[in-house]
Structures are given as structure tokens and as C-alpha cells.
Motif scaffolding. Structure first.
Motif, PDB file in Angstrom:
ATOM      1  N   THR A 174      48.025  30.326  -9.699  1.00 14.16           N
ATOM      2  CA  THR A 174      48.641  31.183  -8.691  1.00 14.16           C
ATOM      3  C   THR A 174      48.270  32.630  -8.974  1.00 14.16           C
ATOM      4  OG1 THR A 174      50.524  29.668  -8.511  1.00 14.16           O
ATOM      5  CG2 THR A 174      50.833  31.901  -7.642  1.00 14.16           C
ATOM      6  N   LEU A 175      47.920  33.347  -7.920  1.00 17.30           N
ATOM      7  CA  LEU A 175      47.701  34.789  -8.018  1.00 17.30           C
ATOM      8  C   LEU A 175      48.851  35.479  -7.299  1.00 17.30           C
ATOM      9  CD1 LEU A 175      46.104  37.372  -8.673  1.00 17.30           C
ATOM     10  CD2 LEU A 175      44.840  37.003  -6.532  1.00 17.30           C
ATOM     11  N   TYR A 176      49.644  36.233  -8.046  1.00 18.17           N
ATOM     12  CA  TYR A 176      50.708  37.041  -7.469  1.00 18.17           C
ATOM     13  C   TYR A 176      50.122  38.406  -7.134  1.00 18.17           C
ATOM     14  CZ  TYR A 176      53.930  33.462  -9.031  1.00 18.17           C
ATOM     15  OH  TYR A 176      54.579  32.266  -9.208  1.00 18.17           O
ATOM     16  N   SER A 177      50.269  38.794  -5.876  1.00 13.65           N
ATOM     17  CA  SER A 177      49.675  40.045  -5.419  1.00 13.65           C
ATOM     18  C   SER A 177      50.461  40.548  -4.219  1.00 13.65           C
ATOM     19  CB  SER A 177      48.212  39.824  -5.047  1.00 13.65           C
ATOM     20  OG  SER A 177      48.110  39.034  -3.883  1.00 13.65           O
ATOM     21  N   THR A 178      49.931  41.556  -3.553  1.00 13.13           N
ATOM     22  CA  THR A 178      50.495  42.012  -2.289  1.00 13.13           C
ATOM     23  C   THR A 178      49.410  42.699  -1.483  1.00 13.13           C
ATOM     24  OG1 THR A 178      52.424  43.032  -1.258  1.00 13.13           O
ATOM     25  CG2 THR A 178      51.327  44.310  -2.996  1.00 13.13           C
ATOM     26  N   TRP A 179      49.671  42.830  -0.208  1.00 15.55           N
ATOM     27  CA  TRP A 179      48.721  43.431   0.705  1.00 15.55           C
ATOM     28  C   TRP A 179      48.517  44.899   0.346  1.00 15.55           C
ATOM     29  CZ3 TRP A 179      48.752  47.429   4.215  1.00 15.55           C
ATOM     30  CH2 TRP A 179      47.695  47.455   5.109  1.00 15.55           C
ATOM     31  N   GLY A 180      47.271  45.353   0.394  1.00 18.11           N
ATOM     32  CA  GLY A 180      46.955  46.746   0.156  1.00 18.11           C
ATOM     33  C   GLY A 180      46.803  47.118  -1.304  1.00 18.11           C
ATOM     34  N   CYS A 181      46.854  46.158  -2.186  1.00 20.61           N
ATOM     35  CA  CYS A 181      46.731  46.397  -3.630  1.00 20.61           C
ATOM     36  C   CYS A 181      45.264  46.207  -4.021  1.00 20.61           C
ATOM     37  CB  CYS A 181      47.632  45.420  -4.380  1.00 20.61           C
ATOM     38  SG  CYS A 181      47.365  45.346  -6.162  1.00 20.61           S
ATOM     39  N   HIS A 182      44.564  47.299  -4.332  1.00 21.80           N
ATOM     40  CA  HIS A 182      43.133  47.172  -4.636  1.00 21.80           C
ATOM     41  C   HIS A 182      42.903  46.410  -5.939  1.00 21.80           C
ATOM     42  CE1 HIS A 182      43.982  50.733  -7.105  1.00 21.80           C
ATOM     43  NE2 HIS A 182      42.875  50.445  -7.758  1.00 21.80           N
ATOM     44  N   LEU A 183      43.810  46.490  -6.883  1.00 25.48           N
ATOM     45  CA  LEU A 183      43.663  45.716  -8.121  1.00 25.48           C
ATOM     46  C   LEU A 183      43.819  44.228  -7.832  1.00 25.48           C
ATOM     47  CD1 LEU A 183      45.676  47.978 -10.589  1.00 25.48           C
ATOM     48  CD2 LEU A 183      43.196  47.903 -10.239  1.00 25.48           C
ATOM     49  N   CYS A 184      44.705  43.905  -6.904  1.00 24.20           N
ATOM     50  CA  CYS A 184      44.886  42.505  -6.509  1.00 24.20           C
ATOM     51  C   CYS A 184      43.617  41.957  -5.852  1.00 24.20           C
ATOM     52  CB  CYS A 184      46.078  42.371  -5.569  1.00 24.20           C
ATOM     53  SG  CYS A 184      47.641  42.903  -6.299  1.00 24.20           S
ATOM     54  N   GLU A 185      42.975  42.788  -5.057  1.00 25.31           N
ATOM     55  CA  GLU A 185      41.712  42.391  -4.438  1.00 25.31           C
ATOM     56  C   GLU A 185      40.651  42.138  -5.498  1.00 25.31           C
ATOM     57  OE1 GLU A 185      40.886  45.536  -1.684  1.00 25.31           O
ATOM     58  OE2 GLU A 185      42.570  45.001  -0.380  1.00 25.31           O
ATOM     59  N   GLU A 186      40.631  42.964  -6.534  1.00 25.14           N
ATOM     60  CA  GLU A 186      39.688  42.752  -7.639  1.00 25.14           C
ATOM     61  C   GLU A 186      39.985  41.439  -8.359  1.00 25.14           C
ATOM     62  OE1 GLU A 186      38.861  46.042 -10.308  1.00 25.14           O
ATOM     63  OE2 GLU A 186      39.395  47.464  -8.738  1.00 25.14           O
ATOM     64  N   ALA A 187      41.258  41.171  -8.610  1.00 26.22           N
ATOM     65  CA  ALA A 187      41.642  39.928  -9.278  1.00 26.22           C
ATOM     66  C   ALA A 187      41.256  38.718  -8.437  1.00 26.22           C
ATOM     67  CB  ALA A 187      43.141  39.928  -9.573  1.00 26.22           C
ATOM     68  N   GLU A 188      41.481  38.792  -7.133  1.00 24.60           N
ATOM     69  CA  GLU A 188      41.100  37.702  -6.236  1.00 24.60           C
ATOM     70  C   GLU A 188      39.591  37.477  -6.271  1.00 24.60           C
ATOM     71  OE1 GLU A 188      41.684  36.272  -1.602  1.00 24.60           O
ATOM     72  OE2 GLU A 188      42.679  38.109  -2.296  1.00 24.60           O
ATOM     73  N   SER A 189      38.841  38.552  -6.292  1.00 23.65           N
ATOM     74  CA  SER A 189      37.393  38.454  -6.378  1.00 23.65           C
ATOM     75  C   SER A 189      36.955  37.777  -7.678  1.00 23.65           C
ATOM     76  CB  SER A 189      36.774  39.845  -6.265  1.00 23.65           C
ATOM     77  OG  SER A 189      35.382  39.792  -6.420  1.00 23.65           O
ATOM     78  N   LEU A 190      37.603  38.121  -8.773  1.00 28.65           N
ATOM     79  CA  LEU A 190      37.276  37.481 -10.060  1.00 28.65           C
ATOM     80  C   LEU A 190      37.572  35.994 -10.026  1.00 28.65           C
ATOM     81  CD1 LEU A 190      38.586  40.165 -12.594  1.00 28.65           C
ATOM     82  CD2 LEU A 190      36.200  39.617 -12.072  1.00 28.65           C
ATOM     83  N   LEU A 191      38.699  35.610  -9.435  1.00 31.41           N
ATOM     84  CA  LEU A 191      39.021  34.184  -9.321  1.00 31.41           C
ATOM     85  C   LEU A 191      37.956  33.451  -8.505  1.00 31.41           C
ATOM     86  CD1 LEU A 191      42.845  34.515  -8.817  1.00 31.41           C
ATOM     87  CD2 LEU A 191      41.758  33.093 -10.571  1.00 31.41           C
TER      88      LEU A 191
ATOM     89  N   PRO B  81      45.312  44.576 -16.920  1.00 25.09           N
ATOM     90  CA  PRO B  81      43.897  44.397 -16.584  1.00 25.09           C
ATOM     91  C   PRO B  81      43.281  43.198 -17.309  1.00 25.09           C
ATOM     92  CG  PRO B  81      44.103  46.129 -18.222  1.00 25.09           C
ATOM     93  CD  PRO B  81      45.501  45.665 -17.896  1.00 25.09           C
ATOM     94  N   PHE B  82      42.383  42.519 -16.606  1.00 22.07           N
ATOM     95  CA  PHE B  82      41.578  41.467 -17.200  1.00 22.07           C
ATOM     96  C   PHE B  82      40.218  41.463 -16.524  1.00 22.07           C
ATOM     97  CE2 PHE B  82      44.516  39.537 -14.100  1.00 22.07           C
ATOM     98  CZ  PHE B  82      43.645  38.992 -13.172  1.00 22.07           C
ATOM     99  N   ASP B  83      39.246  40.914 -17.235  1.00 21.19           N
ATOM    100  CA  ASP B  83      37.895  40.815 -16.684  1.00 21.19           C
ATOM    101  C   ASP B  83      37.566  39.336 -16.480  1.00 21.19           C
ATOM    102  OD1 ASP B  83      37.341  39.858 -19.260  1.00 21.19           O
ATOM    103  OD2 ASP B  83      36.153  41.602 -19.826  1.00 21.19           O
ATOM    104  N   LEU B  84      36.349  39.073 -16.042  1.00 17.26           N
ATOM    105  CA  LEU B  84      35.937  37.705 -15.754  1.00 17.26           C
ATOM    106  C   LEU B  84      36.006  36.829 -16.998  1.00 17.26           C
ATOM    107  CD1 LEU B  84      34.922  35.735 -13.619  1.00 17.26           C
ATOM    108  CD2 LEU B  84      32.591  36.482 -14.133  1.00 17.26           C
ATOM    109  N   ASP B  85      35.601  37.345 -18.148  1.00 21.26           N
ATOM    110  CA  ASP B  85      35.641  36.559 -19.379  1.00 21.26           C
ATOM    111  C   ASP B  85      37.069  36.206 -19.762  1.00 21.26           C
ATOM    112  OD1 ASP B  85      32.869  36.581 -19.636  1.00 21.26           O
ATOM    113  OD2 ASP B  85      32.875  38.362 -20.916  1.00 21.26           O
TER     114      ASP B  85
END
Length: 78
Positions: free
Chosen positions: A5-22, A61-65
Motif C-alpha cells: 500500500t502507498l499512503y499518499s494524497t493528491w498534490g504531493c510531489h513526494l508521493c508522485e515520486e514514490a509512486e513512480s519508484l513503485l 525519503p527512500f530510493d529505488l534500492d
């Protein structure tokens, strides 16, 4: 494999980055907007994005690894 599960919200650029990593890691996940979930809002409003598998959490923060290692470690349990 345990649900991711990814917990996020609309308009959160960090959430968009996390979604992209997933997506880069080819992880199937459920997206939960904390605004629509009282418990999630109370738990994560100051911490999003957060990736969860069962009761284990990976906070930004987390990265792809780090994400890949988290998913590999926690999705094989249960």
C-alpha cells in the motif's frame, strides 16, 4: 506476496515520486489517499509518502534500492 500500500494524497510531489519508484520496481500496489481514510490521515499526515506491507512501514525519503529491499524483505513473510 503480501499486499503493498502507498499512503499518499493528491498534490504531493513526494508521493508522485514514490509512486513512480513503485512502478519502476514493477510492484503491484494499492494507492490510499489519506484524506479519504481517517485512520490513515491520523497516522501518516505528517509522514507521507509511506509504503506499507502488513504492519511494516517504509517512510520517505527512500530510493529505488531501499524500496526494492523493503518489498523483497517484507512481501515474502506470511
Amino acid at each position: 506476496m503480501q499486499a503493498v500500500t502507498l499512503y499518499s494524497t493528491w498534490g504531493c510531489h513526494l508521493c508522485e515520486e514514490a509512486e513512480s519508484l513503485l512502478k519502476q520496481a514493477a510492484v503491484n500496489f494499492q494507492l490510499v489517499d489519506i484524506v479519504d481514510d481517517e485512520q490513515a490521515f491520523a497516522a501518516f499526515r505528517l509522514h507521507i509518502p509511506v509504503v506499507a506491507i502488513e504492519q511494516q512501514y517504509l517512510y520517505w525519503p527512500f530510493d529505488l534500492d531501499a524500496l526494492t529491499a523493503f518489498v523483497k524483505t517484507h512481501s515474502n513473510k506470511g
